[in-house]
Design a protein around this motif. Structure first.
Motif, PDB file in Angstrom:
ATOM      1  N   LEU A 107       0.877  -1.294   0.200  1.00 23.85           N
ATOM      2  CA  LEU A 107       0.069   0.017   0.021  1.00 23.85           C
ATOM      3  C   LEU A 107       0.912   1.348   0.096  1.00 23.85           C
ATOM      4  O   LEU A 107       2.110   1.216   0.694  1.00 23.85           O
ATOM      5  CB  LEU A 107      -0.909  -0.113   1.122  1.00 23.85           C
ATOM      6  CG  LEU A 107      -1.970  -1.154   1.356  1.00 23.85           C
ATOM      7  CD1 LEU A 107      -2.522  -1.127   2.806  1.00 23.85           C
ATOM      8  CD2 LEU A 107      -2.813  -0.936   0.205  1.00 23.85           C
ATOM      9  N   PRO A 108       0.441   2.237  -0.632  1.00 18.29           N
ATOM     10  CA  PRO A 108       1.186   3.632  -0.631  1.00 18.29           C
ATOM     11  C   PRO A 108       1.194   4.198   0.736  1.00 18.29           C
ATOM     12  O   PRO A 108       0.429   4.033   1.490  1.00 18.29           O
ATOM     13  CB  PRO A 108       0.445   4.444  -1.748  1.00 18.29           C
ATOM     14  CG  PRO A 108      -0.656   3.858  -1.967  1.00 18.29           C
ATOM     15  CD  PRO A 108      -0.570   2.401  -1.347  1.00 18.29           C
ATOM     16  N   SER A 109       2.253   4.799   0.904  1.00 20.04           N
ATOM     17  CA  SER A 109       2.472   5.307   2.247  1.00 20.04           C
ATOM     18  C   SER A 109       1.311   6.295   2.586  1.00 20.04           C
ATOM     19  O   SER A 109       0.739   6.453   3.911  1.00 20.04           O
ATOM     20  CB  SER A 109       3.768   6.104   2.394  1.00 20.04           C
ATOM     21  OG  SER A 109       4.004   7.102   1.608  1.00 20.04           O
ATOM     22  N   ASP A 110       0.782   7.004   1.637  1.00 12.95           N
ATOM     23  CA  ASP A 110      -0.321   8.081   2.143  1.00 12.95           C
ATOM     24  C   ASP A 110      -1.871   7.401   2.116  1.00 12.95           C
ATOM     25  O   ASP A 110      -2.852   8.023   2.323  1.00 12.95           O
ATOM     26  CB  ASP A 110      -0.538   9.122   0.795  1.00 12.95           C
ATOM     27  CG  ASP A 110      -1.075   8.688  -0.379  1.00 12.95           C
ATOM     28  OD1 ASP A 110      -0.881   7.584  -0.710  1.00 12.95           O
ATOM     29  OD2 ASP A 110      -1.382   9.336  -1.237  1.00 12.95           O
ATOM     30  N   PHE A 111      -1.712   5.967   1.943  1.00 13.40           N
ATOM     31  CA  PHE A 111      -3.086   5.127   2.166  1.00 13.40           C
ATOM     32  C   PHE A 111      -3.410   5.476   3.451  1.00 13.40           C
ATOM     33  O   PHE A 111      -4.943   5.567   3.815  1.00 13.40           O
ATOM     34  CB  PHE A 111      -2.657   3.826   1.845  1.00 13.40           C
ATOM     35  CG  PHE A 111      -3.764   2.835   1.594  1.00 13.40           C
ATOM     36  CD1 PHE A 111      -4.654   2.853   0.480  1.00 13.40           C
ATOM     37  CD2 PHE A 111      -4.391   2.066   2.773  1.00 13.40           C
ATOM     38  CE1 PHE A 111      -5.728   1.965   0.140  1.00 13.40           C
ATOM     39  CE2 PHE A 111      -5.563   1.436   2.584  1.00 13.40           C
ATOM     40  CZ  PHE A 111      -6.299   1.404   1.322  1.00 13.40           C
ATOM     41  N   GLY A 112      -2.668   5.828   4.407  1.00 17.24           N
ATOM     42  CA  GLY A 112      -3.064   5.995   5.980  1.00 17.24           C
ATOM     43  C   GLY A 112      -3.828   7.179   5.946  1.00 17.24           C
ATOM     44  O   GLY A 112      -4.147   7.403   7.361  1.00 17.24           O
ATOM     45  N   ASN A 113      -3.863   7.983   5.111  1.00 21.40           N
ATOM     46  CA  ASN A 113      -4.676   9.063   5.145  1.00 21.40           C
ATOM     47  C   ASN A 113      -6.251   9.094   4.836  1.00 21.40           C
ATOM     48  O   ASN A 113      -6.731   9.990   4.879  1.00 21.40           O
ATOM     49  CB  ASN A 113      -4.158  10.166   4.222  1.00 21.40           C
ATOM     50  CG  ASN A 113      -2.723  10.555   4.594  1.00 21.40           C
ATOM     51  OD1 ASN A 113      -2.029  10.450   5.492  1.00 21.40           O
ATOM     52  ND2 ASN A 113      -1.922  10.920   3.384  1.00 21.40           N
ATOM     53  N   LEU A 114      -6.479   7.906   4.666  1.00 21.38           N
ATOM     54  CA  LEU A 114      -7.924   7.470   4.237  1.00 21.38           C
ATOM     55  C   LEU A 114      -8.824   7.547   5.749  1.00 21.38           C
ATOM     56  O   LEU A 114      -9.209   6.459   5.978  1.00 21.38           O
ATOM     57  CB  LEU A 114      -8.138   6.308   3.230  1.00 21.38           C
ATOM     58  CG  LEU A 114      -7.741   6.361   1.927  1.00 21.38           C
ATOM     59  CD1 LEU A 114      -7.454   5.012   1.385  1.00 21.38           C
ATOM     60  CD2 LEU A 114      -8.125   7.420   1.257  1.00 21.38           C
ATOM     61  N   ASN A 115      -9.221   8.657   6.215  1.00 24.58           N
ATOM     62  CA  ASN A 115      -9.698   8.674   7.739  1.00 24.58           C
ATOM     63  C   ASN A 115     -10.808   8.224   7.783  1.00 24.58           C
ATOM     64  O   ASN A 115     -11.506   7.561   8.720  1.00 24.58           O
ATOM     65  CB  ASN A 115      -9.162  10.008   8.197  1.00 24.58           C
ATOM     66  CG  ASN A 115      -7.865  10.353   8.242  1.00 24.58           C
ATOM     67  OD1 ASN A 115      -7.082   9.512   8.603  1.00 24.58           O
ATOM     68  ND2 ASN A 115      -7.548  11.691   8.289  1.00 24.58           N
ATOM     69  N   ALA A 116     -11.604   8.287   6.535  1.00 18.87           N
ATOM     70  CA  ALA A 116     -13.103   7.905   6.723  1.00 18.87           C
ATOM     71  C   ALA A 116     -13.336   6.408   6.084  1.00 18.87           C
ATOM     72  O   ALA A 116     -14.585   5.987   6.562  1.00 18.87           O
ATOM     73  CB  ALA A 116     -13.823   8.758   5.854  1.00 18.87           C
ATOM     74  N   LEU A 117     -12.281   5.695   5.960  1.00 12.90           N
ATOM     75  CA  LEU A 117     -12.453   4.526   5.198  1.00 12.90           C
ATOM     76  C   LEU A 117     -12.735   3.385   6.366  1.00 12.90           C
ATOM     77  O   LEU A 117     -12.151   3.222   7.308  1.00 12.90           O
ATOM     78  CB  LEU A 117     -10.983   4.026   4.795  1.00 12.90           C
ATOM     79  CG  LEU A 117     -11.202   2.583   4.073  1.00 12.90           C
ATOM     80  CD1 LEU A 117     -11.888   2.688   2.719  1.00 12.90           C
ATOM     81  CD2 LEU A 117      -9.812   2.162   3.474  1.00 12.90           C
ATOM     82  N   GLU A 118     -13.903   2.488   6.148  1.00 13.66           N
ATOM     83  CA  GLU A 118     -14.601   1.794   7.134  1.00 13.66           C
ATOM     84  C   GLU A 118     -14.481   0.476   6.784  1.00 13.66           C
ATOM     85  O   GLU A 118     -14.420  -0.493   7.512  1.00 13.66           O
ATOM     86  CB  GLU A 118     -16.068   2.181   7.231  1.00 13.66           C
ATOM     87  CG  GLU A 118     -16.309   3.693   7.773  1.00 13.66           C
ATOM     88  CD  GLU A 118     -17.877   3.764   8.012  1.00 13.66           C
ATOM     89  OE1 GLU A 118     -18.483   3.116   7.455  1.00 13.66           O
ATOM     90  OE2 GLU A 118     -18.035   4.950   8.181  1.00 13.66           O
ATOM     91  N   GLU A 119     -14.497   0.184   5.415  1.00 11.40           N
ATOM     92  CA  GLU A 119     -14.511  -1.348   4.839  1.00 11.40           C
ATOM     93  C   GLU A 119     -13.338  -1.266   3.975  1.00 11.40           C
ATOM     94  O   GLU A 119     -13.472  -0.689   2.629  1.00 11.40           O
ATOM     95  CB  GLU A 119     -15.779  -1.726   4.474  1.00 11.40           C
ATOM     96  CG  GLU A 119     -15.892  -3.162   4.163  1.00 11.40           C
ATOM     97  CD  GLU A 119     -17.173  -3.756   3.806  1.00 11.40           C
ATOM     98  OE1 GLU A 119     -17.457  -4.868   3.989  1.00 11.40           O
ATOM     99  OE2 GLU A 119     -18.212  -2.866   3.483  1.00 11.40           O
ATOM    100  N   LEU A 120     -12.540  -2.337   3.661  1.00 10.79           N
ATOM    101  CA  LEU A 120     -11.442  -2.442   2.901  1.00 10.79           C
ATOM    102  C   LEU A 120     -11.295  -3.983   2.310  1.00 10.79           C
ATOM    103  O   LEU A 120     -11.464  -4.981   3.212  1.00 10.79           O
ATOM    104  CB  LEU A 120     -10.004  -1.998   3.311  1.00 10.79           C
ATOM    105  CG  LEU A 120      -8.849  -2.258   2.618  1.00 10.79           C
ATOM    106  CD1 LEU A 120      -9.025  -1.533   1.328  1.00 10.79           C
ATOM    107  CD2 LEU A 120      -7.644  -1.847   3.190  1.00 10.79           C
ATOM    108  N   PHE A 121     -11.607  -4.206   0.977  1.00 15.31           N
ATOM    109  CA  PHE A 121     -11.333  -5.496   0.363  1.00 15.31           C
ATOM    110  C   PHE A 121     -10.162  -5.734  -0.257  1.00 15.31           C
ATOM    111  O   PHE A 121      -9.860  -4.887  -1.142  1.00 15.31           O
ATOM    112  CB  PHE A 121     -12.709  -5.433  -0.688  1.00 15.31           C
ATOM    113  CG  PHE A 121     -14.241  -5.624  -0.323  1.00 15.31           C
ATOM    114  CD1 PHE A 121     -14.505  -6.605  -0.196  1.00 15.31           C
ATOM    115  CD2 PHE A 121     -14.772  -4.246  -0.102  1.00 15.31           C
ATOM    116  CE1 PHE A 121     -16.041  -6.575   0.435  1.00 15.31           C
ATOM    117  CE2 PHE A 121     -16.137  -4.348   0.559  1.00 15.31           C
ATOM    118  CZ  PHE A 121     -16.611  -5.495   0.546  1.00 15.31           C
ATOM    119  N   LEU A 122      -9.428  -6.592   0.329  1.00 19.15           N
ATOM    120  CA  LEU A 122      -8.107  -7.085  -0.378  1.00 19.15           C
ATOM    121  C   LEU A 122      -8.049  -8.519  -0.657  1.00 19.15           C
ATOM    122  O   LEU A 122      -7.334  -9.408  -0.337  1.00 19.15           O
ATOM    123  CB  LEU A 122      -6.994  -6.870   0.631  1.00 19.15           C
ATOM    124  CG  LEU A 122      -6.719  -5.333   0.867  1.00 19.15           C
ATOM    125  CD1 LEU A 122      -5.723  -5.087   2.027  1.00 19.15           C
ATOM    126  CD2 LEU A 122      -6.187  -4.330  -0.191  1.00 19.15           C
TER     127      LEU A 122
END
Length: 140
Positions: free
Chosen positions: A30-45
């Motif tokens: 994941l890119p380092s700025d991925f941690g800026n997705l403060n509203a992210l509630e659900e992630l599909f990997l």
């Protein structure tokens, strides 16, 4: 069908994004700025054969609202204790992987309410439910 070898730059600037499906790609990190997705509630990997989940737990731990994580069909055999960095998780989908034993490392996920382990190599009789001391639903 496009398969991403790396995630687009600027993805972390999507501040209001609540759900993100990155399944079926070919990226490792994941890119380092991925941690800026403060509203992210659900992630599909899901279906990520080359994704290095252990290496990316620290980035995922920066997501304060991440409640649901899908790691289905990722050829996972175990989880490191780094999973405990994801303290806000309440649902974890680990179905269709290669776990032979119950991933006991998740004991530190105190907010976890739902765990899906269907279609793994775990036998229900191999799980000592009396000693698990979990307060959530497990689906085998």
């Amino acid at each position: 069908m496009n398969i991403l070898k790396e995630l687009p730059k600027g993805l972390g600037s999507l501040k209001k994004l609540k759900t993100l499906n990155l399944s079926g790609n070919d990226f490792k990190d994941l890119p380092s700025d991925f941690g800026n997705l403060n509203a992210l509630e659900e992630l599909f990997l899901n279906n990520e054969k080359n994704f290095k989940i252990e290496k990316n737990f620290k980035i995922l731990s920066k997501l304060p609202n991440l409640r649901t994580l899908h790691l289905e069909n990722d050829n996972l055999e175990k989880l490191s204790s780094e999973i405990n960095l994801l303290q806000n998780l309440n649902s974890l989908y680990l179905n269709d992987n290669k776990f032979k034993k119950f991933p006991i490392n998740i004991q530190g996920l105190h907010n976890l309410q739902y765990l899906d382990l269907q279609n793994n190599l775990i036998k229900p009789e191999d799980i000592d439910v009396l000693n698990l001391n979990f307060g959530f639903q497990i689906k085998l």
